[in-house]
Design a protein around this motif. Sequence first.
Motif, PDB file in Angstrom:
ATOM      1  N   PHE A  98       0.848  -1.190   0.000  1.00 48.45           N
ATOM      2  CA  PHE A  98       0.000   0.000   0.000  1.00 48.45           C
ATOM      3  C   PHE A  98       0.884   1.240   0.000  1.00 48.45           C
ATOM      4  O   PHE A  98       1.913   1.270   0.690  1.00 48.45           O
ATOM      5  CB  PHE A  98      -0.891   0.070   1.245  1.00 48.45           C
ATOM      6  CG  PHE A  98      -1.989  -0.944   1.275  1.00 48.45           C
ATOM      7  CD1 PHE A  98      -2.918  -1.022   0.255  1.00 48.45           C
ATOM      8  CD2 PHE A  98      -2.116  -1.815   2.341  1.00 48.45           C
ATOM      9  CE1 PHE A  98      -3.950  -1.949   0.295  1.00 48.45           C
ATOM     10  CE2 PHE A  98      -3.133  -2.748   2.400  1.00 48.45           C
ATOM     11  CZ  PHE A  98      -4.046  -2.815   1.368  1.00 48.45           C
ATOM     12  N   ILE A  99       0.459   2.247  -0.733  1.00 46.84           N
ATOM     13  CA  ILE A  99       1.123   3.546  -0.732  1.00 46.84           C
ATOM     14  C   ILE A  99       0.046   4.575  -0.386  1.00 46.84           C
ATOM     15  O   ILE A  99      -0.831   4.859  -1.205  1.00 46.84           O
ATOM     16  CB  ILE A  99       1.755   3.868  -2.098  1.00 46.84           C
ATOM     17  CG1 ILE A  99       2.762   2.775  -2.476  1.00 46.84           C
ATOM     18  CG2 ILE A  99       2.400   5.249  -2.088  1.00 46.84           C
ATOM     19  CD1 ILE A  99       3.142   2.765  -3.935  1.00 46.84           C
ATOM     20  N   THR A 100       0.091   5.077   0.827  1.00 47.11           N
ATOM     21  CA  THR A 100      -0.896   6.072   1.268  1.00 47.11           C
ATOM     22  C   THR A 100      -0.524   7.431   0.688  1.00 47.11           C
ATOM     23  O   THR A 100       0.599   7.893   0.850  1.00 47.11           O
ATOM     24  CB  THR A 100      -0.939   6.144   2.804  1.00 47.11           C
ATOM     25  OG1 THR A 100      -1.293   4.857   3.312  1.00 47.11           O
ATOM     26  CG2 THR A 100      -1.943   7.182   3.273  1.00 47.11           C
ATOM     27  N   LEU A 101      -1.485   8.064   0.021  1.00 48.62           N
ATOM     28  CA  LEU A 101      -1.270   9.387  -0.558  1.00 48.62           C
ATOM     29  C   LEU A 101      -1.829  10.494   0.327  1.00 48.62           C
ATOM     30  O   LEU A 101      -1.282  11.589   0.370  1.00 48.62           O
ATOM     31  CB  LEU A 101      -1.908   9.470  -1.950  1.00 48.62           C
ATOM     32  CG  LEU A 101      -1.409   8.459  -2.976  1.00 48.62           C
ATOM     33  CD1 LEU A 101      -2.194   8.587  -4.271  1.00 48.62           C
ATOM     34  CD2 LEU A 101       0.083   8.639  -3.222  1.00 48.62           C
ATOM     35  N   ASP A 102      -2.933  10.216   1.038  1.00 47.14           N
ATOM     36  CA  ASP A 102      -3.556  11.241   1.867  1.00 47.14           C
ATOM     37  C   ASP A 102      -4.433  10.582   2.921  1.00 47.14           C
ATOM     38  O   ASP A 102      -4.979   9.497   2.698  1.00 47.14           O
ATOM     39  CB  ASP A 102      -4.410  12.174   0.997  1.00 47.14           C
ATOM     40  CG  ASP A 102      -4.773  13.479   1.681  1.00 47.14           C
ATOM     41  OD1 ASP A 102      -4.233  13.774   2.773  1.00 47.14           O
ATOM     42  OD2 ASP A 102      -5.610  14.227   1.142  1.00 47.14           O
ATOM     43  N   VAL A 103      -4.543  11.224   4.058  1.00 42.35           N
ATOM     44  CA  VAL A 103      -5.466  10.838   5.122  1.00 42.35           C
ATOM     45  C   VAL A 103      -6.133  12.118   5.594  1.00 42.35           C
ATOM     46  O   VAL A 103      -5.456  13.098   5.892  1.00 42.35           O
ATOM     47  CB  VAL A 103      -4.738  10.149   6.305  1.00 42.35           C
ATOM     48  CG1 VAL A 103      -5.713   9.880   7.446  1.00 42.35           C
ATOM     49  CG2 VAL A 103      -4.061   8.866   5.855  1.00 42.35           C
ATOM     50  N   GLU A 113      -8.657   7.358   3.939  1.00 48.00           N
ATOM     51  CA  GLU A 113      -7.324   7.156   3.374  1.00 48.00           C
ATOM     52  C   GLU A 113      -7.465   6.995   1.867  1.00 48.00           C
ATOM     53  O   GLU A 113      -8.329   6.251   1.388  1.00 48.00           O
ATOM     54  CB  GLU A 113      -6.697   5.901   3.970  1.00 48.00           C
ATOM     55  CG  GLU A 113      -5.349   5.546   3.374  1.00 48.00           C
ATOM     56  CD  GLU A 113      -4.850   4.178   3.795  1.00 48.00           C
ATOM     57  OE1 GLU A 113      -3.640   3.945   3.672  1.00 48.00           O
ATOM     58  OE2 GLU A 113      -5.663   3.330   4.236  1.00 48.00           O
ATOM     59  N   VAL A 114      -6.606   7.658   1.122  1.00 48.73           N
ATOM     60  CA  VAL A 114      -6.544   7.555  -0.329  1.00 48.73           C
ATOM     61  C   VAL A 114      -5.164   7.043  -0.686  1.00 48.73           C
ATOM     62  O   VAL A 114      -4.164   7.530  -0.139  1.00 48.73           O
ATOM     63  CB  VAL A 114      -6.767   8.935  -0.994  1.00 48.73           C
ATOM     64  CG1 VAL A 114      -6.659   8.848  -2.505  1.00 48.73           C
ATOM     65  CG2 VAL A 114      -8.098   9.531  -0.572  1.00 48.73           C
ATOM     66  N   GLY A 115      -5.096   6.072  -1.581  1.00 52.94           N
ATOM     67  CA  GLY A 115      -3.777   5.566  -1.924  1.00 52.94           C
ATOM     68  C   GLY A 115      -3.747   4.662  -3.129  1.00 52.94           C
ATOM     69  O   GLY A 115      -4.727   4.530  -3.867  1.00 52.94           O
TER      70      GLY A 115
END
Length: 156
Positions: A98-103, A113-115
């Motif tokens: 997973f690569i989290t882009l924004d929370v 969470e967007v990723g």
Amino acid sequence: MFKITLIITLALSSFFYAVNAQQKSKNPDLSEAKKAIAESNRVYFQAFVKNDPAIFINRYAKDCWIMPPNAPAMQGADAPLKFFKMAYDKIGLRNGKFITLDVFGDGERYVTEVGLWKSYHANNKLFDEGKFLVLWKKTPAGWKMFRDSFSSDRHK
């Protein structure tokens, strides 16, 4: 005329200062949620590496929805096990990232969470990748995935 302009300028300045101060006080502290999400994401794919559905199931709230692409939503306490078995047995998922882009969110009950994600077969070969949107819910057991929606970037 000068007095009226001065009064209007002062009133507007006071108004914008108050709005800005109110906005700053509404910025939630997301550090606890971000830390919990990072830890959950770190161990999520270990469930597939170890073929241990308990690790996977523990990521989700009891009233979760898992919403895979091109399939009906899976709902409730049995949804994580059902999804795990499908992903492991039918799709061959054995690892991922997973690569989290924004929370963002209130930081108290819910955060989003967007990723991006990547999925690997047993021989560590990338077989799918895409994006996700997860609504996390704070439960008595900590932050859990409440709504999990994802889709592939690959055309099938």
